[in-house]
Design a protein around this motif. Structure first.
Motif, mmCIF file in Angstrom:
data_model
loop_
_atom_site.group_PDB
_atom_site.id
_atom_site.type_symbol
_atom_site.label_atom_id
_atom_site.label_comp_id
_atom_site.label_asym_id
_atom_site.label_seq_id
_atom_site.Cartn_x
_atom_site.Cartn_y
_atom_site.Cartn_z
ATOM 1 N N THR A 134 0.822 -1.209 0.000
ATOM 2 C CA THR A 134 0.000 0.000 0.000
ATOM 3 C C THR A 134 0.854 1.256 0.000
ATOM 4 O OG1 THR A 134 -0.200 0.002 2.398
ATOM 5 C CG2 THR A 134 -1.934 -1.118 1.159
ATOM 6 N N ALA A 135 2.101 1.148 0.446
ATOM 7 C CA ALA A 135 2.987 2.314 0.487
ATOM 8 C C ALA A 135 3.356 2.799 -0.910
ATOM 9 C CB ALA A 135 4.248 1.986 1.283
ATOM 10 N N VAL A 136 3.184 1.983 -1.919
ATOM 11 C CA VAL A 136 3.568 2.391 -3.271
ATOM 12 C C VAL A 136 2.518 3.276 -3.937
ATOM 13 C CG1 VAL A 136 4.966 0.319 -3.589
ATOM 14 C CG2 VAL A 136 2.631 0.376 -4.486
ATOM 15 N N TYR A 137 1.360 3.425 -3.310
ATOM 16 C CA TYR A 137 0.285 4.236 -3.890
ATOM 17 C C TYR A 137 0.285 5.629 -3.281
ATOM 18 C CZ TYR A 137 -1.358 -0.321 -5.365
ATOM 19 O OH TYR A 137 -1.442 -1.573 -5.915
ATOM 20 N N SER A 138 0.033 6.635 -4.113
ATOM 21 C CA SER A 138 -0.140 7.994 -3.588
ATOM 22 C C SER A 138 -1.462 8.039 -2.832
ATOM 23 C CB SER A 138 -0.153 9.007 -4.734
ATOM 24 O OG SER A 138 -1.352 8.883 -5.480
ATOM 25 N N ALA A 139 -1.667 9.086 -2.081
ATOM 26 C CA ALA A 139 -2.927 9.240 -1.341
ATOM 27 C C ALA A 139 -4.117 9.268 -2.303
ATOM 28 C CB ALA A 139 -2.895 10.502 -0.490
ATOM 29 N N ALA A 140 -3.968 9.958 -3.420
ATOM 30 C CA ALA A 140 -5.062 10.034 -4.403
ATOM 31 C C ALA A 140 -5.332 8.669 -5.027
ATOM 32 C CB ALA A 140 -4.730 11.056 -5.483
ATOM 33 N N GLU A 141 -4.278 7.911 -5.324
ATOM 34 C CA GLU A 141 -4.456 6.582 -5.906
ATOM 35 C C GLU A 141 -5.130 5.641 -4.906
ATOM 36 O OE1 GLU A 141 -0.582 6.520 -8.906
ATOM 37 O OE2 GLU A 141 -0.365 5.838 -6.838
ATOM 38 N N TRP A 142 -4.701 5.707 -3.650
ATOM 39 C CA TRP A 142 -5.294 4.846 -2.621
ATOM 40 C C TRP A 142 -6.755 5.208 -2.395
ATOM 41 C CZ3 TRP A 142 -4.363 0.249 -1.374
ATOM 42 C CH2 TRP A 142 -4.865 -0.311 -0.200
ATOM 43 N N ASP A 143 -7.065 6.506 -2.409
ATOM 44 C CA ASP A 143 -8.451 6.940 -2.281
ATOM 45 C C ASP A 143 -9.290 6.398 -3.435
ATOM 46 O OD1 ASP A 143 -10.598 8.507 -1.021
ATOM 47 O OD2 ASP A 143 -10.453 9.724 -2.847
ATOM 48 N N LEU A 144 -8.752 6.429 -4.635
ATOM 49 C CA LEU A 144 -9.458 5.887 -5.798
ATOM 50 C C LEU A 144 -9.730 4.397 -5.602
ATOM 51 C CD1 LEU A 144 -10.491 5.997 -8.771
ATOM 52 C CD2 LEU A 144 -8.104 5.572 -9.453
ATOM 53 N N LEU A 145 -8.716 3.655 -5.217
ATOM 54 C CA LEU A 145 -8.874 2.207 -5.057
ATOM 55 C C LEU A 145 -9.824 1.844 -3.921
ATOM 56 C CD1 LEU A 145 -5.180 1.027 -5.582
ATOM 57 C CD2 LEU A 145 -7.072 0.939 -7.231
ATOM 58 N N THR A 146 -9.831 2.632 -2.870
ATOM 59 C CA THR A 146 -10.690 2.304 -1.725
ATOM 60 C C THR A 146 -12.113 2.844 -1.869
ATOM 61 O OG1 THR A 146 -9.875 4.200 -0.467
ATOM 62 C CG2 THR A 146 -8.771 2.078 -0.113
ATOM 63 N N SER A 147 -12.315 3.840 -2.699
ATOM 64 C CA SER A 147 -13.669 4.366 -2.887
ATOM 65 C C SER A 147 -14.415 3.669 -4.031
ATOM 66 C CB SER A 147 -13.641 5.878 -3.140
ATOM 67 O OG SER A 147 -13.017 6.170 -4.376
ATOM 68 N N LEU A 148 -13.681 3.054 -4.948
ATOM 69 C CA LEU A 148 -14.314 2.459 -6.129
ATOM 70 C C LEU A 148 -15.327 1.359 -5.800
ATOM 71 C CD1 LEU A 148 -14.424 2.756 -9.173
ATOM 72 C CD2 LEU A 148 -12.544 1.105 -9.328
ATOM 73 N N PRO A 149 -15.055 0.436 -4.887
ATOM 74 C CA PRO A 149 -16.073 -0.602 -4.610
ATOM 75 C C PRO A 149 -17.415 -0.014 -4.152
ATOM 76 C CG PRO A 149 -13.966 -1.245 -3.695
ATOM 77 C CD PRO A 149 -13.815 0.182 -4.144
#
Length: 171
Positions: free
Chosen positions: A21-36
């Motif tokens: 998870t450290a390899v993702y930017s905050a925006a990328e992580w937000d995208l991945l966690t909000s998409l479902p």
């Protein structure tokens, strides 16, 4: 397999949070966690040839999201853990959640992020899991009693699922 008191699979042998998870930017992580969640809402919403679903569909979608806790993918488990850890109560704008064009663009963006940053197996697991959330919602049978999630999707639902699958690069 041992289970916790809550009925979840034991976490023995698994990292609490994957190092990936450290390899993702905050925006990328937000995208991945909000998409479902966005996919769940869009799948449950009315659209051309689709009727709005009720509580049973929402519950089926929540079950599908929660099923990610038992995934073999570190990424999927980390996303689910992040989803369940959020307690800020900040609502997202409804138009962001249900606009199909924006949702499909977000799916394509998530696929690009995963292609660049994720292990191919984690990428595939995440994209298939997100698609399964929509499929479970689209197949939920309204009514009382036990939840059933087995009927075939309507033609409009099938088109929705096909467009979602294409945006998720599922072939």
């Amino acid at each position: 397999m041992s289970h916790s008191v809550a009925g979840e699979p034991s976490s023995a042998g698994r990292r609490a949070a994957p190092l990936t998870t450290a390899v993702y930017s905050a925006a990328e992580w937000d995208l991945l966690t909000s998409l479902p969640g966005r996919v769940l809402v869009a799948a449950a919403a009315a659209g051309p040839g689709r009727t709005e679903r009720g509580v049973m569909a929402g519950l089926a979608g929540l079950d599908a999201v929660a099923a990610g806790r038992a995934s073999d993918s570190d990424l999927v488990r980390a996303v689910v853990a992040t989803i369940y850890a959020r307690h800020d109560g900040t609502p997202q704008p409804a138009e962001r959640l249900t606009d199909l064009v924006d949702l499909l663009a977000a799916c394509r963006a998530a696929s690009r992020v995963l292609r660049r940053r994720a292990d191919p197996a984690d990428s595939a697991a995440y994209r298939q899991w997100v698609q399964s959330v929509a499929a479970r919602v689209c197949r939920a049978v309204p009514g009382t009693g036990a939840r059933r999630v087995d009927p075939p999707a309507s033609p409009a639902d099938r088109r929705f699922l096909d467009r979602l699958g294409a945006a998720l690069d599922l072939g």
